[in-house]
Design an enzyme around this catalytic site. Structure first.
Site, short mmCIF file in Angstrom:
data_model
loop_
_atom_site.label_atom_id
_atom_site.label_comp_id
_atom_site.label_asym_id
_atom_site.label_seq_id
_atom_site.Cartn_x
_atom_site.Cartn_y
_atom_site.Cartn_z
N HIS A 241 3.03 2.02 -2.13
CA HIS A 241 3.43 0.67 -2.53
C HIS A 241 2.90 -0.36 -1.53
O HIS A 241 2.34 -1.38 -1.92
CB HIS A 241 4.95 0.60 -2.62
CG HIS A 241 5.49 -0.72 -3.04
ND1 HIS A 241 5.79 -1.01 -4.36
CD2 HIS A 241 5.77 -1.86 -2.34
CE1 HIS A 241 6.24 -2.25 -4.44
NE2 HIS A 241 6.24 -2.78 -3.22
N GLU A 242 3.08 -0.07 -0.24
CA GLU A 242 2.64 -1.04 0.77
C GLU A 242 1.13 -1.12 0.85
O GLU A 242 0.57 -2.20 1.12
CB GLU A 242 3.24 -0.68 2.14
CG GLU A 242 4.77 -0.58 2.17
CD GLU A 242 5.48 -1.79 1.59
OE1 GLU A 242 4.92 -2.90 1.67
OE2 GLU A 242 6.58 -1.63 1.05
N HIS B 263 -0.07 -3.58 -1.65
CA HIS B 263 0.09 -4.98 -1.26
C HIS B 263 -1.17 -5.56 -0.62
O HIS B 263 -1.33 -6.79 -0.57
CB HIS B 263 1.27 -5.13 -0.30
CG HIS B 263 2.57 -5.40 -0.97
ND1 HIS B 263 2.76 -6.47 -1.82
CD2 HIS B 263 3.76 -4.75 -0.92
CE1 HIS B 263 4.01 -6.47 -2.25
NE2 HIS B 263 4.63 -5.43 -1.73
N GLU C 176 5.28 -8.35 -6.28
CA GLU C 176 5.95 -7.05 -6.39
C GLU C 176 5.75 -6.35 -7.73
O GLU C 176 5.64 -5.12 -7.78
CB GLU C 176 7.44 -7.21 -6.10
CG GLU C 176 7.75 -7.70 -4.69
CD GLU C 176 7.25 -6.77 -3.60
OE1 GLU C 176 6.84 -5.63 -3.91
OE2 GLU C 176 7.29 -7.18 -2.42
N TYR D 263 10.53 -6.59 -9.29
CA TYR D 263 9.69 -5.40 -9.22
C TYR D 263 9.58 -4.74 -10.60
O TYR D 263 8.49 -4.46 -11.09
CB TYR D 263 10.29 -4.38 -8.26
CG TYR D 263 10.34 -4.76 -6.80
CD1 TYR D 263 9.52 -4.13 -5.87
CD2 TYR D 263 11.24 -5.72 -6.33
CE1 TYR D 263 9.58 -4.44 -4.52
CE2 TYR D 263 11.31 -6.04 -4.98
CZ TYR D 263 10.48 -5.40 -4.08
OH TYR D 263 10.55 -5.72 -2.75
#
Length: 646
Positions: free
Chosen positions: A321-322, A325, A344, A409
């Site tokens: 997930h990060e 980003h 998100e 999200y």
């Protein structure tokens, strides 16, 4: 006339897009570069600071600069070119001071006009009492118990508590830093590339030599203020290959690096799907347990909670997930906190796209089901008609931290999944790549995204374009702005979900007897275990205490190692008032600092176990991050402390 019309259009655009969570006059004058010079005293939890800032004037007549601050001790503002001191004033915002801070208003030395640049310096101090972005840990709170620790958490609008600036995602800045530390055992990492670390000695006031270490950082891609991050403490880094690194306290570094040894695979898969990674190295910090979020996506310095370290790599979806980003959130950014879903929702979509390739589609469907459940829990807490239950929360006169939940999200993910069904999978991948390239390094809102989407479909979908556009226009406003459930429910059914629910129902129906298929649980992956527990939470009024007693004996869920599973178990424990597991709840809230977990558990504790709620909160205040302390204090206001009569 044409120029006047252009100016009018520009004015109307800015009015429509204004960030309601900043007091800065960022439309009239915008920050271009922020440099900080900090002297850290982690023992005293104190920072002596200077910030040099460069602004570009956007208006025809600029006489002042307004910046966001939160409980900063401003000493002086001056022009470095001349040394002339500028008048400044801290304008208190009344009740807002508790939520979003105050205004640092700087009177300029003359009137500036469009296109000019202003460079000024601000000297200030900050400490642990006011800097809600900073978590100061005493040395006793670290593993070695030898060296104190510092970490930041600026998202949403907390950077103003450590640097006076335009604290809005609408403004992107170049960032550099010079950080001095007194203890040679302290290593420092910040957002950006580490340029060098130099050791030297200074003569202090007592004619003694003071050993200092200087760390310098530079980021040559513009970022919004909330992406500025720092850690300082007894930490080391270890390569996991292909320009990826793990950073942690020395005792944990080998285990954490092993758990995250697939970082190069995740990075490679993400680049194959969405395009080249532009930021350089990728480093992930596993922080101490008081870090308040699952992860935080600072460029070149991702933060993650130790809750992702389970031992079998099942918790590392947060890392994916990060990584996502780096494209959505960091490269293309939501313009304000009402557009948080642009960061998100896209990120969850990319995360699950990669996970589906690594773990299979059924596993990702379970992740989506669990996400939907968490989002709906938040909606029920906010109220199904509250704007916080929409993808576009109204945070005017509110701290945007209050709106933080899984709603943007999951509803964002659902919208993008629906769009993919309309556009089809391969063309939608092309749309995502074109979208990132088109808005690269910009801060945008959903209207810009919407117009780009329609134009892209019109250009690329041929005969199907008009039907797709009509379908998008039909649902867009309701999906983005309307509170509550999405207007179209995405099909995420899977036999794994049905199996978990059937087992949970069998436990309820058995009233304390072990079901025939009970051993199935032992083979479940964590996301399937989460579905199982969520069914019991959703039907907690039917769950008898004897069911939990037998289940705990069978599965040993109290003190469970996977903290995501333990969190759901403890929610169930509190709902059913299964007192025998309370010590596990106590242990959990004393060792896990993740905000989303703690807010739910303290809400339940306040209602079901009022005395324990207040006692455990008092016991752990210094362990929790300041943002979490504020959130729990607000929650407990709903449940006044009960007076126990002897």
């Amino acid at each position: 006339m044409i120029y006047l019309l252009f100016c009018l259009c520009l004015f109307l655009t800015y009015c429509a897009e204004i960030d309601v969570n900043t007091f800065s006059n960022y439309i009239e004058v915008s920050q271009e570069h922020v440099h900080i010079e900090w002297l850290l005293d982690l023992d005293q939890q104190y920072i002596n600071a200077t910030s040099q800032q460069i602004f570009r004037v956007n208006s025809n007549k600029l006489e002042k600069i307004d910046l966001d601050i939160y409980q900063l001790d401003i000493i002086v503002v001056y022009l470095p070119s001349s040394g002339n001191i500028l008048k400044h004033n801290v304008i208190n915002q009344g009740d807002q001071s508790l939520l979003q801070g105050d205004i640092l208003q700087i009177k300029l030395d003359r009137v500036y006009t469009r296109g000019e640049y202003i460079k000024l310096n601000i000297r200030y101090n900050l400490d642990s009492k006011g800097a809600r972005a900073l978590g100061f840990l005493r040395k006793e709170q670290t593993y070695s118990k030898q060296v104190p620790y510092l970490f930041s958490q600026c998202e949403d609008n907390n950077c103003r508590s450590m640097i006076p600036l335009q604290d809005t995602p609408s403004v992107k800045i170049y960032f550099t830093a010079s950080v001095l530390v007194k203890d040679a055992r302290i290593n420092v990492f910040m957002t950006g590339n580490k340029l060098q670390a130099m050791k030297f000695k200074l003569l202090n006031n007592y004619d003694n030599l003071q050993a200092l270490t200087l760390y310098q950082f530079e980021l040559d891609i513009k970022i919004p203020a909330y992406l500025i991050g720092i850690i300082a403490g007894e930490v080391v880094e270890k390569s996991t290959g292909n320009q990826t690194y793990v950073i942690a306290e020395p005792h944990f570094i080998d285990d954490y690096a092993q758990e995250l040894s697939d970082l190069p695979i995740y990075m490679n898969e993400m680049q194959k799907y969405i395009g080249p990674y532009i930021w350089g190295d990728y480093k992930i910090v596993i922080l101490p347990a008081s870090f308040p979020f699952g992860g935080m996506e600072h460029p070149l310095l991702t933060f993650a909670s130790p809750t992702i370290i389970v031992g079998d790599k099942s918790g590392v979806s947060t890392a994916i997930h990060e990584i996502a980003h780096s494209w959505v959130g960091n490269t293309v950014t939501g313009r304000n906190w009402a557009n948080f879903w642009i960061n998100e929702g896209f990120c969850v979509f990319l995360e699950r796209k990669i996970l589906s390739r690594l773990n299979g589609l059924d596993s990702v469907k379970l992740d989506a089901i669990n996400g939907n459940s968490s989002a709906y829990t938040s909606m029920q807490t906010f109220g199904l008609d509250n704007s916080f239950s929409s993808m576009h929360p109204n945070t005017k006169n509110r701290n945007p931290d209050e709106a933080t939940s899984r709603v943007p999200y999951e509803k964002g993910y659902q919208l993008l999944t629906y769009l993919e069904t309309l556009i089809k999978e391969d063309p939608f991948q092309s749309f995502l790549r074109d979208y990132i390239q088109h808005f690269k390094f910009q801060s945008i809102d959903e209207d810009q995204l919407y117009q780009f989407l329609l134009n892209w479909v019109r250009t690329n979908k041929g005969d199907d374009a008009q039907k797709i556009i009509t379908d998008i226009q039909t649902i867009w406003k309701d999906w983005v702005y309307k509170p509550g459930l999405s207007p179209i429910q995405i099909d995420v059914q899977t036999p794994l979900f049905t199996n978990a629910n059937n087992l949970a129902k069998a436990w309820i129906d058995g009233q304390g007897q072990v079901p025939e298929q009970a051993d199935d649980f032992l083979q479940y992956k964590p996301n399937q275990k989460s579905v199982f527990l969520q069914y019991l939470i959703d039907n907690s009024e039917l769950v008898q205490k004897t069911v939990l007693a037998t289940m705990d004996q069978k599965y040993v869920l109290t003190f469970y190692k996977d903290q995501k599973i333990a969190y759901k178990w403890y929610r169930l424990v509190l709902l059913v008032e299964y007192k025998e597991a309370l010590e596990g709840v106590h242990d959990f809230v004393s060792k896990v600092g993740v905000s989303s977990y703690l807010k739910v558990l303290y809400d339940l504790l306040g209602y079901h176990y009022n005395e324990e709620a207040y006692a455990w909160f008092d016991e752990n205040k210094t362990f929790y991050h300041p943002v979490v302390v504020q959130a729990i204090e607000k929650i407990l206001q709903k449940y006044p402390k009960k007076i126990i009569l002897e």
